[in-house]
Design an enzyme around this catalytic site. Structure first.
Site, PDB file in Angstrom:
ATOM      1  CD  GLU A  59      -1.596  17.905  45.467  1.00  0.00           C
ATOM      2  OE1 GLU A  59      -2.183  17.877  44.360  1.00  0.00           O
ATOM      3  OE2 GLU A  59      -1.375  18.962  46.097  1.00  0.00           O
ATOM      4  CG  ASP A  83       5.100  13.183  37.339  1.00  0.00           C
ATOM      5  OD1 ASP A  83       5.085  14.430  37.262  1.00  0.00           O
ATOM      6  OD2 ASP A  83       4.936  12.448  36.354  1.00  0.00           O
ATOM      7  CE1 TYR A  87       8.379  15.180  43.342  1.00  0.00           C
ATOM      8  CE2 TYR A  87       8.474  17.274  42.193  1.00  0.00           C
ATOM      9  CZ  TYR A  87       8.757  15.923  42.246  1.00  0.00           C
ATOM     10  OH  TYR A  87       9.412  15.320  41.209  1.00  0.00           O
ATOM     11  CG  HIS A 128       1.563  18.353  34.156  1.00  0.00           C
ATOM     12  ND1 HIS A 128       1.935  19.637  34.490  1.00  0.00           N
ATOM     13  CD2 HIS A 128       0.229  18.281  34.382  1.00  0.00           C
ATOM     14  CE1 HIS A 128       0.866  20.317  34.892  1.00  0.00           C
ATOM     15  NE2 HIS A 128      -0.181  19.518  34.838  1.00  0.00           N
TER      16      HIS A 128
END
Length: 328
Positions: A59, A83, A87, A128
């Site tokens: 990510e 979601d 991070y 999740h």
């Protein structure tokens, strides 16, 4: 024509890709698979894998790549698969995406749209089902948007992609398969209220429920159930957390004199705390009772079989409404 939220988001991406050759979509499994929720289905086949790009499971690297793309004039649309998967990329969001315009004295904006499926209610496990909106809303330099209807999913995503500012676009995944009579081909973005505008979804006179994203249908259900208790509840959909529509929110609260804020995320230091503070500061002399909150509990997201107890429910909302000092 019955359209789901997933289909509306897919149409918004397709129409944006067609309208502007600088728009690129990238993320994990967005290409050949069409996204884990099929939001990007068919885009790689139509626009090629250079414009709908599958990335590694990294990510921070995905968003770092998007920063470079935006600096060179492209408009990347990034998908963070879930979601809490986002991070590892937060340092890129906080240090670069949110600050580049300020760092360059306004000379370089980063028109990046960060799509984040968020929230619970789908039987997902930890990592999740998070509601991470407070992290983004607390970060100056970002716009934070969360649609709750099919029409808003289309219109707000088109507006986010066209924006010259970075937008965190939070998609309530438990509403992905909600369907209404809606045709994206017959709707222009001008017909959907812009980013920064809240909307009253249900008028009322007794109290105002302030909510957004996945909690909107629950609040509408609570408002319908409240009629048997003699309460006429208004329901306001924030739609945009940043910019925040103080005018519409305060007008709705002043009209009823009572307010309850509803969201899935944990209550402590959540977005609801900021909303309650803003409403109290601006509407104090119109309030007949303190502004209350109905939120998720201050715990890590629970296992699927327990999530119904964690999420705001009709009963919890009505219990809060009952505590709005009606005896006075």
């Amino acid at each position: 024509m019955s359209t789901t939220m997933v289909a509306a988001l897919n149409a918004a991406l397709r129409d944006s890709l067609r309208a502007d050759a600088n728009v690129h979509v990238l993320g994990e499994d967005v290409g050949a698979l069409g996204g884990v929720f099929r939001v990007t289905d068919g885009l790689a086949a139509e626009f090629g894998r250079q414009r709908c790009l599958d990335t590694p499971l990294a990510e921070a690297g995905i968003l770092g790549t998007a920063v470079g793309m935006a600096m060179y004039g492209l408009r990347p649309v990034v998908e963070m698969q879930f979601d809490a998967f986002a991070y590892p990329a937060f340092e890129q969001v906080f240090s670069h995406v949110a600050k580049m315009r300020n760092r360059t004295g306004g000379r370089m904006g980063l028109p990046i749209t960060i799509r984040v499926p968020y929230g619970g209610g789908v039987g997902g496990v930890e990592h999740h089902s998070d509601s991470s909106e407070a992290y983004y809303a607390h970060t100056p330099g970002l716009h934070v948007v969360t649609p709750a209807t099919v029409a808003d999913s289309y219109g707000l995503l088109r507006s986010a992609i066209a924006s010259d500012d970075p937008v965190v676009f939070l998609e309530p995944k438990r509403l992905y398969w909600s369907a209404v009579d809606f045709s994206p081909a017959e709707v222009s973005t001008a017909q959907v209220p812009p980013i920064g505008r809240a909307m009253v979804r249900r008028p009322g006179t007794s109290a105002t429920l302030l909510t957004y994203g996945p909690s909107l249908p629950v609040c509408l259900e609570a408002a319908a159930a409240a009629r048997s208790e003699g309460w006429d509840l208004a329901v306001l959909d924030l739609r945009s957390l940043v910019p925040f529509d103080d005018e519409t929110v305060c007008t709705a609260v002043r009209a009823t004199g009572r307010a309850v804020v509803v969201h899935e995320a944990a209550g402590f230091a959540g977005v609801g705390a900021e909303i309650a503070a803003r409403v109290t500061e601006r509407c104090f002399h119109h309030l007949a009772a303190p502004v209350l909150r109905v939120t998720g509990y201050d715990i890590p997201y629970p296992p699927p079989m327990l999530e119904k107890h964690h999420l705001p429910s009709v009963d919890r909302i009505l219990d809060a409404v009952a505590r709005l000092q009606w005896e006075q």
